[in-house]
Design an enzyme around this catalytic site. Structure first.
Site, PDB file in Angstrom:
ATOM      1  N   CYS A   1      -1.662  -0.068  -3.442  1.00  0.00           N
ATOM      2  CA  CYS A   1      -2.345   0.498  -2.275  1.00  0.00           C
ATOM      3  C   CYS A   1      -1.315   1.209  -1.408  1.00  0.00           C
ATOM      4  O   CYS A   1      -0.190   0.740  -1.271  1.00  0.00           O
ATOM      5  CB  CYS A   1      -3.015  -0.628  -1.481  1.00  0.00           C
ATOM      6  SG  CYS A   1      -3.998  -0.005  -0.099  1.00  0.00           S
TER       7      CYS A   1
ATOM      8  N   CYS B   1      -0.710  -2.277   4.952  1.00  0.00           N
ATOM      9  CA  CYS B   1      -1.014  -3.304   5.969  1.00  0.00           C
ATOM     10  C   CYS B   1       0.039  -4.418   5.887  1.00  0.00           C
ATOM     11  O   CYS B   1       0.355  -4.906   4.791  1.00  0.00           O
ATOM     12  CB  CYS B   1      -2.408  -3.878   5.752  1.00  0.00           C
ATOM     13  SG  CYS B   1      -3.692  -2.613   5.750  1.00  0.00           S
TER      14      CYS B   1
ATOM     15  N   GLY C   1      -6.296  -2.368  -3.401  1.00  0.00           N
ATOM     16  CA  GLY C   1      -6.579  -0.972  -3.069  1.00  0.00           C
ATOM     17  C   GLY C   1      -7.572  -0.785  -1.945  1.00  0.00           C
ATOM     18  O   GLY C   1      -8.253  -1.721  -1.517  1.00  0.00           O
TER      19      GLY C   1
ATOM     20  N   SER D   1     -11.882  -4.118   7.987  1.00  0.00           N
ATOM     21  CA  SER D   1     -10.755  -5.010   8.207  1.00  0.00           C
ATOM     22  C   SER D   1     -10.160  -4.633   9.574  1.00  0.00           C
ATOM     23  O   SER D   1      -9.438  -3.656   9.696  1.00  0.00           O
ATOM     24  CB  SER D   1      -9.763  -4.771   7.056  1.00  0.00           C
ATOM     25  OG  SER D   1      -8.697  -5.632   7.145  1.00  0.00           O
ATOM     26  N   LEU D   2     -10.487  -5.417  10.589  1.00  0.00           N
ATOM     27  CA  LEU D   2     -10.182  -5.013  11.969  1.00  0.00           C
ATOM     28  C   LEU D   2      -8.846  -5.604  12.439  1.00  0.00           C
ATOM     29  O   LEU D   2      -7.928  -4.891  12.809  1.00  0.00           O
ATOM     30  CB  LEU D   2     -11.333  -5.451  12.881  1.00  0.00           C
ATOM     31  CG  LEU D   2     -11.311  -4.887  14.294  1.00  0.00           C
ATOM     32  CD1 LEU D   2     -11.485  -3.374  14.287  1.00  0.00           C
ATOM     33  CD2 LEU D   2     -12.423  -5.525  15.147  1.00  0.00           C
ATOM     34  N   ASN D   3      -8.803  -6.904  12.528  1.00  0.00           N
ATOM     35  CA  ASN D   3      -7.546  -7.663  12.695  1.00  0.00           C
ATOM     36  C   ASN D   3      -6.822  -7.530  14.031  1.00  0.00           C
ATOM     37  O   ASN D   3      -5.732  -8.114  14.178  1.00  0.00           O
ATOM     38  CB  ASN D   3      -6.558  -7.334  11.569  1.00  0.00           C
ATOM     39  CG  ASN D   3      -7.212  -7.469  10.219  1.00  0.00           C
ATOM     40  OD1 ASN D   3      -7.898  -8.456   9.973  1.00  0.00           O
ATOM     41  ND2 ASN D   3      -7.058  -6.490   9.362  1.00  0.00           N
TER      42      ASN D   3
HETATM   43  S1  SF4 Z   1      -5.383  -4.921   3.193  1.00  0.00           S
HETATM   44 FE1  SF4 Z   1      -6.473  -3.528   1.806  1.00  0.00          FE
HETATM   45  S2  SF4 Z   1      -5.999  -1.501   2.647  1.00  0.00           S
HETATM   46 FE2  SF4 Z   1      -4.490  -2.891   3.549  1.00  0.00          FE
HETATM   47  S3  SF4 Z   1      -2.703  -2.767   2.151  1.00  0.00           S
HETATM   48 FE3  SF4 Z   1      -4.005  -4.489   1.474  1.00  0.00          FE
HETATM   49  S4  SF4 Z   1      -5.307  -3.624  -0.128  1.00  0.00           S
HETATM   50 FE4  SF4 Z   1      -4.475  -1.920   1.066  1.00  0.00          FE
END
Ligand code: SF4
Length: 356
Positions: A123, A127, A172, A226-228
């Protein structure tokens, strides 16, 4: 239409029927003078009867099977390793044709399984709390590699067990592989494909705002964000995508996402000690999401080798949840399943287990 590609060994590889939509398959077989209904027959063989070869397709003439097998192939990812957690969660490592690997996770429910599928090898979103992000990006998965995870797991399942929900939360960012992800979902939901209801499919995104809007126009599946973090500074530190699409832009896109009936958006919030788990963060979050039809999944950070964060205490998590409940949100503390085999949220790496 997927075209032939050059393999590692420089041979021309025939197109994979499993990368084709119904329309592409209709065009493909028209070169053999075949009518459109034959494409529907082939789709049913591929996705409902799990045919692994053209020989299996017994309602097609032998001559046509020979013609089509000279021009195309049927290929799927191969299961390389399955690990089972003490809570019953299974992590499945798949090998791809080019030697790369991905992972899927099967999460047990009462009478069914939920499958978490990957959409990319690695990915590029970076993050900070995610092991997949640490691996870097290798490539997008093809439609056959996305649907193939489900085909393999379904055909491997014991009698009486089945997959009920599909979540695109594996390796991903699905919306960064938009075209292939949407093509795969169309096959998954087609009545001549897997026949899943749109309501049983959830795409999880880190927040690519324009693609959220596009998805809402193209296809109607559940959306999890995915807010966090409740503010741009904290979110920007955890998720580089926030610099491009800050919270106001992201939440505007979410508000425009069509949610028919009683469906709600889901916001995923990974709680990280000393970063985003204080009472002040919970209050800010409640203010940020005011007026949105949504529910919140609170997940304790799952550690992985080399991670710099840790999870808050259960007391801190419950206090965070209580503040959201007091503001009349649906907020659920999600148990992380499969963390002992690195199968939980943010722990996938596409690597073989290290056995002693
Ligand atoms: S949380 Fe999802 S978008 Fe963020 S790095 Fe991991 S796989 Fe990628």
């Amino acid at each position: 239409m997927p075209s032939p590609r050059i393999s590692e060994t420089n041979c021309l590889v025939k197109p994979n029927l499993k990368d084709m939509s119904l329309t592409e398959l209709e065009t493909f077989i028209s070169r053999f003078g075949k009518q459109k209904y034959r494409a529907r027959q082939i789709m049913k063989w591929l996705y409902q009867a799990h045919a692994g070869s053209f020989e299996d397709m017994t309602d097609l003439s032998k001559a046509f099977r020979n013609e089509i097998s000279d021009a195309a192939r049927i290929a799927l990812p191969e299961i390389v390793e399955t690990r089972v957690s003490k809570d019953g969660t299974k992590k499945i490592l798949f090998g791809l044709e080019d030697g790369l690997s991905i992972e899927s996770v099967l999460i047990p429910g009462k009478n069914h399984w939920t499958v978490c599928v990957s959409t990319q090898v690695g990915c590029q979103m970076g993050c900070a709390f995610c092991m997949t992000g640490r691996q870097g990006f290798k490539r997008n998965l093809l439609p056959s590699e996305i649907t193939g995870q489900i085909t393999r797991l379904r055909s491997d399942m014991p009698e009486g067990e089945n997959i009920k929900n599909i979540v695109m939360m594996g390796m991903g960012e699905p919306l960064a592989n938009y075209e292939n992800t949407v093509k795969a979902i169309r096959i998954i939901t087609s009545e001549i494909g897997f026949g899943f209801s749109h309501r049983k499919i959830t795409i999880s995104t880190c927040g690519i705002a324009p693609m959220i809007e596009q998805l809402g126009k193209d296809i109607c599946v559940n959306l999890a964000i995915s807010l966090n973090a409740p503010d741009d500074i904290t979110r920007g530190r955890l998720m580089p995508i926030n610099k491009k699409y800050p919270l106001t832009t992201l939440l505007d896109a979410c508000r425009n996402y069509p949610m028919p009936g009683r469906r709600m958006l889901t916001f995923e919030y990974i709680l990280i000690a000393g970063v985003n788990s204080s009472a002040d963060s919970a209050e800010k979050l409640a203010r940020l999401l005011r007026g949105m039809r949504c529910k919140l999944n609170l997940i304790a950070f799952n550690e992985f080798p080399g991670s710099i964060f840790s999870a808050p205490s259960l007391d801190e998590m419950q206090a965070f949840q209580q503040i959201l409940l007091d503001h009349h949100y649906t907020a659920i503390v999600r148990a992380s399943k499969g963390s002992d085999i690195l199968a939980a949220c943010g722990q996938l790496s596409g690597q073989r287990s290290q056995r002693g």
